[in-house]
Design a protein around this motif. Structure first.
Motif, mmCIF file in Angstrom:
data_model
loop_
_atom_site.group_PDB
_atom_site.id
_atom_site.type_symbol
_atom_site.label_atom_id
_atom_site.label_comp_id
_atom_site.label_asym_id
_atom_site.label_seq_id
_atom_site.Cartn_x
_atom_site.Cartn_y
_atom_site.Cartn_z
ATOM 1 N N SER A 97 0.840 -1.199 0.000
ATOM 2 C CA SER A 97 0.000 0.000 0.000
ATOM 3 C C SER A 97 0.874 1.247 0.000
ATOM 4 O O SER A 97 1.674 1.447 0.917
ATOM 5 N N THR A 98 0.709 2.070 -1.027
ATOM 6 C CA THR A 98 1.511 3.290 -1.094
ATOM 7 C C THR A 98 1.160 4.236 0.049
ATOM 8 O O THR A 98 2.034 4.885 0.628
ATOM 9 N N LEU A 99 -0.126 4.271 0.395
ATOM 10 C CA LEU A 99 -0.570 5.136 1.486
ATOM 11 C C LEU A 99 0.145 4.753 2.786
ATOM 12 O O LEU A 99 0.616 5.607 3.538
ATOM 13 N N TYR A 100 0.262 3.438 3.003
ATOM 14 C CA TYR A 100 0.946 2.964 4.210
ATOM 15 C C TYR A 100 2.415 3.394 4.189
ATOM 16 O O TYR A 100 2.962 3.841 5.204
ATOM 17 N N VAL A 156 9.369 4.368 16.091
ATOM 18 C CA VAL A 156 8.143 3.651 15.724
ATOM 19 C C VAL A 156 7.960 3.703 14.206
ATOM 20 O O VAL A 156 7.562 2.714 13.577
ATOM 21 N N GLY A 157 8.292 4.832 13.603
ATOM 22 C CA GLY A 157 8.219 4.954 12.139
ATOM 23 C C GLY A 157 9.085 3.909 11.442
ATOM 24 O O GLY A 157 8.662 3.284 10.465
ATOM 25 N N THR A 158 10.294 3.671 11.982
ATOM 26 C CA THR A 158 11.160 2.663 11.353
ATOM 27 C C THR A 158 10.576 1.260 11.533
ATOM 28 O O THR A 158 10.731 0.405 10.659
ATOM 29 N N TRP A 159 9.895 1.053 12.675
ATOM 30 C CA TRP A 159 9.253 -0.262 12.880
ATOM 31 C C TRP A 159 8.185 -0.479 11.813
ATOM 32 O O TRP A 159 8.067 -1.556 11.240
ATOM 33 N N LEU A 160 7.381 0.572 11.562
ATOM 34 C CA LEU A 160 6.308 0.452 10.569
ATOM 35 C C LEU A 160 6.907 0.259 9.168
ATOM 36 O O LEU A 160 6.361 -0.484 8.351
ATOM 37 N N ALA A 161 8.031 0.923 8.899
ATOM 38 C CA ALA A 161 8.692 0.754 7.604
ATOM 39 C C ALA A 161 9.099 -0.704 7.428
ATOM 40 O O ALA A 161 8.889 -1.311 6.373
ATOM 41 N N GLY A 162 9.668 -1.286 8.486
ATOM 42 C CA GLY A 162 10.053 -2.701 8.428
ATOM 43 C C GLY A 162 8.855 -3.579 8.117
ATOM 44 O O GLY A 162 8.936 -4.508 7.310
ATOM 45 N N ALA A 163 7.717 -3.254 8.740
ATOM 46 C CA ALA A 163 6.499 -4.041 8.500
ATOM 47 C C ALA A 163 6.100 -3.961 7.032
ATOM 48 O O ALA A 163 5.633 -4.946 6.445
ATOM 49 N N ASP A 164 6.309 -2.801 6.418
ATOM 50 C CA ASP A 164 6.005 -2.626 4.994
ATOM 51 C C ASP A 164 6.755 -3.679 4.159
ATOM 52 O O ASP A 164 6.179 -4.347 3.293
ATOM 53 N N TRP A 165 8.038 -3.852 4.471
ATOM 54 C CA TRP A 165 8.862 -4.781 3.686
ATOM 55 C C TRP A 165 8.511 -6.229 4.011
ATOM 56 O O TRP A 165 8.549 -7.082 3.133
#
Lengths: 590, 177
Positions: A97-100, A156-165
């Motif tokens: 998801s690009t929005l994510y 927390v932002g980096t955690w969410l980025a990791g989840a993206d991958w």
């Protein structure tokens, strides 16, 4: 559709939304690089007493800015951009998801802006906002709450980025059952697992102790506890900086040299070793700390020494892949093949020069790691001398050099100037040779790090070779060259992005390794297993030291340091209750 | 798994190097006896340092024929003793330092030597130094401790025995009055 596209099409054409997210990440990264490098120039001239334009008290504000903007913002925003690229490229599919993706980028950026405001506030008198706590923010030095809150949002932002991958990987896996994880994806995943494990320390420190304390909700903290939690995170972050550079050395440098990666399986082994060993070593930054038993320091030292292994293996692979490339290009002889390498390509030359200085930095790191010889150089200028070779060159120069190859894929425009790029990476190399050799030698003379004016009343520093003045001149000269190199880099990238679109701005094709993953055991791809072992190693290395620090150092919140904050009786009661309960539990457990 | 012969050789050499490093450090710790700063110094309440039997009035104390204890408090931006008054010890003595911090984290380094420790509020760093010859050393705080960090320094004087004895006696008399 992505699957229909061949390697001949540019990344931005295949993945336009991803390219947008990546460009935004790189923009934040490069803005931070510019500001941080400027602060670095001011510091290099100030502490050497060549030119003092700021008050010495403001030196520490700038030093905090230099550390946070370069070591956290520049490196990690580059990493998130680069990993986003590597995920889409190696899986050959867009993000879920690009929005994510924009959401985690937004959170990281908001956190960065808050922390930066807190830091730069220190330069404005009477504002009441400051964070002159340096990159390590050791309590009881206290920053404004928005510094810690910004830091928490960023993490927390980096955690969410990791989840993206991880989500991209999951989607790929359901379409590709039984296949080996593509190498770059494998590197992204192992690095992020290491990061999740490592950031737990700083998250606990910031959320449970430093934010409540800076808001006046709790009266004090246990300084040794927050310091230990910082270093629990503070060493693995070194590998978080380094892994994007390693990924470039493994997957891009061989191609730039004209050849292919030597061995895919060993690249996987190296990344797994970093996952296992990066975290249970943080105590090696605390060899000189009271309150931690010698045995725990010894364990950290042993783990640290074994961490040399993946880096030594990487040195072999990088050189072997370059030699293979050179021979493909017609190079011959034992060493004459070096001349056949593409030295006019700034992306190649920058990475190769970064590798050379990383070897030097590795050797000075071995001294730091040696727990008894470390006494001689602990907290001297030797230490920044060391990490300006590692994060400041192996990582930073590789990222800048890699950008010359990466950015055209995102903008669809050709690199503005290869000669300026070449000049830029050579200037960085030369500037760093001046600055870091002088810093190492100044450290041996006992000159402390993190000091605005290392000129004292009671004594003079002596150096066996050369003079202290000569060391200062080298540091100032090196710092100036490094700053000019950053200016050239930013200028080149800016003009590249403003250039005319080209059908084929850069050759982005990455060839398969000489030894592919087929021959390697499948257990290498069992990420659950490796995560489990990494967790066990961390528990073994940290449970007893942390229990000791909490038990002996006056509990979770320390021994009542005087804090200028009013605490309501109710909160006080809750705090006391929690502390007493935890202490009782710990005593029972012991 | 396919590993190139040269790479195997390199791997073996790397492991030898690593084990060699660990070996020399272990020898340094166990054989030569280089002590690490550890938890032996115990803890102290930084809020009530002034009432502490030792840190309340820090300084030099004779503990044996040739051995001394030195208590030092580091605070923004002085060493007590060290900054306004030098730390004085006699030549040929064995001196055990007990260093703590009153406010934030500081460093305590005898310049140009490996007598180097962190001073952390709540913790006491304990380490032993042998001073063979008379002379003067600088003291420096090597951990950032606030806006005046760069002025935090001091002096350590290793005195001749007779000179030290008369100084020490005078201190004792002043202290008992």
């Amino acid at each position: 559709m992505a699957t229909a596209s061949g390697p001949a099409r540019t990344f931005v054409d295949r993945f336009p939304s991803e390219a947008g997210v990546i460009k935004a990440n790189l923009l934040v990264s490069f803005v931070a690089l510019g500001i941080g490098a400027f602060f670095g120039l001011v510091q290099a001239l100030h502490r050497t007493d060549i030119l003092r334009v700021i008050d010495s008290a403001d030196y520490y504000t700038m030093l905090t800015g230099h550390g946070v903007l370069l070591a956290i913002v520049f490196t990690i925003f580059f990493l998130t951009g680069f990993f986003h690229w590597a995920t889409a490229r190696s899986l050959d599919r867009p993000a879920v998801s690009t929005l994510y993706s924009w959401a985690w980028f937004g959170l990281m950026t908001t956190g960065t802006v808050l922390a930066t405001i807190a830091i730069l506030g220190g330069l404005v008198p009477n504002l009441g906002i400051s964070a002159d706590v340096l990159f390590t923010f050791y309590a009881p030095l206290q920053a404004h709450p928005i510094f810690y809150i910004g830091l928490a949002m960023f993490i927390v932002g980096t955690w969410l980025a990791g989840a993206d991958w991880f989500l991209s990987y999951r989607a790929w896996r359901s379409d590709n059952k039984g296949e080996r994880i593509p190498l770059q994806m494998f590197m992204v995943l192992t690095t992020m697992i290491m990061w999740y494990l490592a950031t737990l320390g700083v998250a606990v420190s910031v959320v449970f102790f430093l934010i409540p304390w800076s808001l006046g909700l709790i009266p004090s903290v246990n300084p040794l506890l927050t310091r230990t939690l910082f270093w629990y995170f503070g060493h693995p972050i070194v590998y978080f900086w380094l892994m994007p550079a390693y990924m470039m050395w493994y997957t891009i440098l061989p191609k730039l040299s004209g050849g292919r990666l030597f061995s895919d399986p060993l690249a996987r082994v190296v990344f797994l070793l970093f996952l296992l060993l990066s975290t249970p070593v943080g105590i090696h930054h605390q060899y000189l700390d009271p309150g931690i038993a010698e045995g725990f320091k010894f364990i950290a030292m042993t783990n640290t020494m074994f961490l040399l292994l993946p880096s030594l293996l990487t040195a072999f692979t990088a050189v072997a892949s370059m030699e293979h490339g050179a021979r493909q290009r017609g190079g011959e002889g034992y060493l004459r093949w070096l001349g056949a390498l593409p030295w006019r390509d700034p992306a190649f030359t920058g990475m190769a020069l970064a590798g050379i200085l990383f070897a030097a930095g590795g050797f000075s790191g071995m001294i730091n790691a040696g727990m008894n010889i470390n006494y001689l150089i602990h907290n001297t200028l030797w230490v920044p001398g060391h990490f300006h070779l590692t994060v400041g060159t192996a990582v930073a120069l590789t990222m800048m050099a890699g950008s010359y190859w990466l950015v055209p894929q995102l903008t669809g425009t050709k690199l503005y100037s290869r000669p300026i790029g070449l000049l830029q990476v050579i200037m960085w190399f030369v500037g760093m040779v001046f600055m870091s050799n002088a810093m190492h030698r100044a450290g041996l003379a006992g000159i402390p790090r993190r000091t605005a004016e290392p000129q004292y009343q009671n004594f003079e520093f002596l150096t066996p070779i050369g003079s202290i003045f000569e060391l200062r001149v080298q540091i100032a000269l090196g710092g100036t060259l490094l700053f000019l190199s950053v200016v050239l880099f930013l200028f080149n990238i800016l003009l590249t992005s403003l250039g005319e679109e080209s059908d084929r701005p850069v050759d982005e094709y990455l060839p398969e390794p000489l030894s592919g993953p087929e021959g390697s055991p499948r257990v290498l791809d069992n990420l659950g297993l490796w995560t489990g072992i990494a967790v066990v190693l961390v528990i073994l290395a940290y449970t007893l030291p942390l229990a000791g620090i909490i038990q002996n150092g006056g509990g979770l919140f320390g021994g009542g340091l005087p804090i200028p904050a009013t605490v309501s009786a109710g909160l006080d009661f809750v705090t006391t209750l929690v502390t007493t309960t935890v202490n009782t539990l710990l005593e029972v457990a012991a | 798994m396919e590993i190139h012969t040269y790479e195997k050789l390199w791997l073996a050499l790397a492991l030898v190097l690593i084990v060699g490093f660990i070996g020399t450090i272990t020898y340094g710790a166990a054989g030569v006896g280089i002590e690490m700063i550890d938890d032996e110094g115990g803890t102290v309440d930084p809020a009530t340092l002034d009432d502490h039997p030792k840190f309340g009035d820090p300084g030099v104390e004779k503990t044996g024929e040739n051995s001394y204890d030195v208590y030092v408090v580091a605070r923004q931006f002085v060493f007590e003793p060290g900054t306004t008054q030098p730390i004085r010890v006699p030549e040929g003595s064995t001196v055990t330092f007990y260093v703590t911090a009153a406010d934030v984290i500081h460093g305590f380094n005898v310049v140009g030597t490996n007598a180097n420790t962190m001073a952390i509020p709540g913790q006491v760093a304990k380490f032993t130094v042998e001073f063979d010859e008379a002379g003067e050393y600088g003291l420096v705080c090597n951990e950032y401790c606030g806006s005046g960090h760069h002025v935090m320094e001091g002096k350590l004087v290793v005195m001749e025995q007779s000179e030290f004895d008369s100084w020490y006696e005078q201190q004792q008399q002043e202290g008992s009055n």
